[in-house]
Design an enzyme around this catalytic site. Structure first.
Site, short mmCIF file in Angstrom:
data_model
loop_
_atom_site.label_atom_id
_atom_site.label_comp_id
_atom_site.label_asym_id
_atom_site.label_seq_id
_atom_site.Cartn_x
_atom_site.Cartn_y
_atom_site.Cartn_z
N SER A 157 2.55 -5.98 2.15
CA SER A 157 1.27 -6.68 2.12
C SER A 157 1.38 -7.97 2.93
O SER A 157 1.82 -7.93 4.08
CB SER A 157 0.83 -6.92 0.68
OG SER A 157 -0.53 -7.28 0.60
N ARG A 227 -9.97 -12.27 -8.49
CA ARG A 227 -8.82 -11.42 -8.80
C ARG A 227 -9.25 -10.03 -9.27
O ARG A 227 -8.61 -9.03 -8.93
CB ARG A 227 -7.96 -12.10 -9.87
CG ARG A 227 -6.74 -11.31 -10.29
CD ARG A 227 -5.77 -11.11 -9.13
NE ARG A 227 -4.47 -10.66 -9.58
CZ ARG A 227 -3.40 -10.52 -8.80
NH1 ARG A 227 -3.50 -10.80 -7.51
NH2 ARG A 227 -2.24 -10.12 -9.29
N ASP A 320 -3.09 4.06 -0.57
CA ASP A 320 -3.43 2.66 -0.30
C ASP A 320 -4.79 2.58 0.38
O ASP A 320 -4.97 3.03 1.50
CB ASP A 320 -2.35 2.04 0.58
CG ASP A 320 -2.46 0.53 0.70
OD1 ASP A 320 -3.54 -0.03 0.41
OD2 ASP A 320 -1.46 -0.10 1.08
N HIS A 350 -2.24 0.40 -3.17
CA HIS A 350 -1.50 -0.64 -2.46
C HIS A 350 -0.31 -1.13 -3.27
O HIS A 350 0.75 -1.43 -2.70
CB HIS A 350 -2.46 -1.79 -2.15
CG HIS A 350 -1.88 -2.86 -1.29
ND1 HIS A 350 -1.42 -2.62 -0.01
CD2 HIS A 350 -1.69 -4.20 -1.52
CE1 HIS A 350 -0.99 -3.75 0.52
NE2 HIS A 350 -1.13 -4.72 -0.38
N ASP A 351 -0.45 -1.22 -4.57
CA ASP A 351 0.65 -1.67 -5.43
C ASP A 351 1.82 -0.70 -5.48
O ASP A 351 2.85 -1.00 -6.08
CB ASP A 351 0.14 -1.91 -6.86
CG ASP A 351 -0.49 -3.27 -7.04
OD1 ASP A 351 -0.43 -4.09 -6.09
OD2 ASP A 351 -1.04 -3.53 -8.13
#
Length: 382
Positions: A157, A227, A320, A350-351
């Site tokens: 990232s 967030r 992702d 993505h994580d």
């Protein structure tokens, strides 16, 4: 970009946070940040020749604490806890893992919440910074500790963007790189979602133009909403629907003001970030991500990438949606030191680069094998 000279400083004790002064930094845009401090942690011993450093570069809301329990100076456990240690992918019996808190952050390094020379927080006066500025600050911190070249840079990232800028801007100071879940520049989709997150913070009345630090009021609501939105881009649609579907949260009923299960989950993610992160840093670092473009000032992306001689491993996550695989494919095809895209199959979105320890661990080991080859080539050329 220029950085003033500072005396040599020592590496911190293993796992402890050290603060390295790097002097004044002139950013890519020409702004000057005085008295810059970079927070540093390390695991493993530095070799006598200082050639075994692996830089681990964190993402947007990370810090220098990659592994280990919470403790003084790091209120949360390591965010990439399986990555470094004896027998780990970065085996500290062989390598010295070093991580910094990025310039603009809020876990020890200079950022908008830090005090400027007038004794007041930087706040809205903190300038726009680029990924390149962050890399220059990291390199200066290493130089202040007597380290002029690293074996490898590893990041995903925003950390992947930093690793990419490192190998493009300073190919003579790194032997290998691992680029995970990143692209050559910010995409319209990324900029769109990220500017919306910034707007959520800046429209909170407690933002106060960015100068809220001494008022007793902070844009907490704006940060938690930002967030929540961001976390949706970090996970995959399949994973979220499998976990939560359209279920209610416990006995709550959305028809009468209650919450959905996924809504409760996202609120929890926002509250967790609120306990450890600063809204000003979130804005600064998100703007940094928006400006990411490895081709800027280098004759374009193709010229920048094709001229890079550093051996690299490029990895992407199948699910992702923030940095889709096509972005890593572009990197892999254009970097001459890459032999092909490494695909990590994951439902975590993505994580996945943080969660898929076995698959990503293999990519880290491949990268360090390239670094070992580079070390032997360096020895032969001397």
């Amino acid at each position: 970009m220029t950085i003033s000279k500072v005396p040599t400083q020592k590496l911190p004790a293993e796992g402890e946070v050290g603060l390295v002064d790097i002097g004044s930094l002139t950013t890519e845009s020409g702004a000057v940040i005085d008295d810059v401090c970079i927070a540093v942690q390390r695991w493993g011993e530095l070799s006598p020749t200082r050639d075994n450093v692996v830089m681990v570069l964190h993402a947007l809301t990370g810090d220098s604490h990659i592994t280990g329990p919470a403790g003084p100076g790091h209120p949360t456990p390591g965010w990439w806890d399986w990555i470094a240690g004896p027998g780990a992918p970065i085996d500290t019996n062989r390598w010295c893992a070093i991580a910094t808190n990025v310039l603009g952050g809020c876990r020890g390094s200079t950022g908008p919440s830090s005090l400027a020379r007038d004794g007041k927080p930087w706040g809205s006066r903190f300038p726009l910074i680029s990924i390149r500025d962050q890399v220059e600050a990291d390199i200066a911190a290493l130089a202040a500790m007597g380290i002029t070249k690293v074996a490898a840079v590893v990041g995903g990232s925003m950390g992947g963007a930093r690793a990419l800028e490192w190998i493009i801007g300073h190919p003579d100071q790194v032997r290998a790189g691992l680029l995970l879940a990143v692209g050559v520049r910010a995409t319209a989709d990324q900029i769109g979602t990220q500017t919306t997150q910034i707007a959520a913070i800046k429209t909170d009345p407690n933002w106060q133009g960015g100068d809220y630090y001494e008022t007793g009021r902070a844009p907490e609501n704006g940060l938690t909403i930002a967030r929540r939105f961001a976390h949706l881009t970090y996970r995959s649609e399949v994973e979220l629907d499998t976990r939560f579907a359209n279920n209610n949260q416990g006995n709550e009923d959305p028809a009468t003001g209650g919450r959905y299960a996924v809504q409760s989950y996202l609120e929890h993610q926002g509250d967790k970030l609120l306990a450890r992160f600063d809204a000003g840093s979130y804005v600064v670092l998100t703007e940094t991500l928006n400006s990411h473009d490895v081709g800027r000032g280098r004759g374009g992306i193709g010229t920048a990438l094709r001229g890079c001689p550093v051996p690299v491993v490029v990895g992407g996550i199948t699910s992702d949606r923030l940095y889709p695989l096509r972005l890593q494919q572009e990197l892999a095809e254009m970097l001459p030191g890459c032999t092909g895209l490494q695909v990590v199959d994951s439902t975590y979105g993505h994580d996945g680069f943080l969660v898929e320890s076995e698959a990503v661990g293999k990519l880290i080991r491949q990268t360090l094998e390239l670094a070992d080859v580079g070390s032997k080539e360096d020895a032969c050329s001397q």
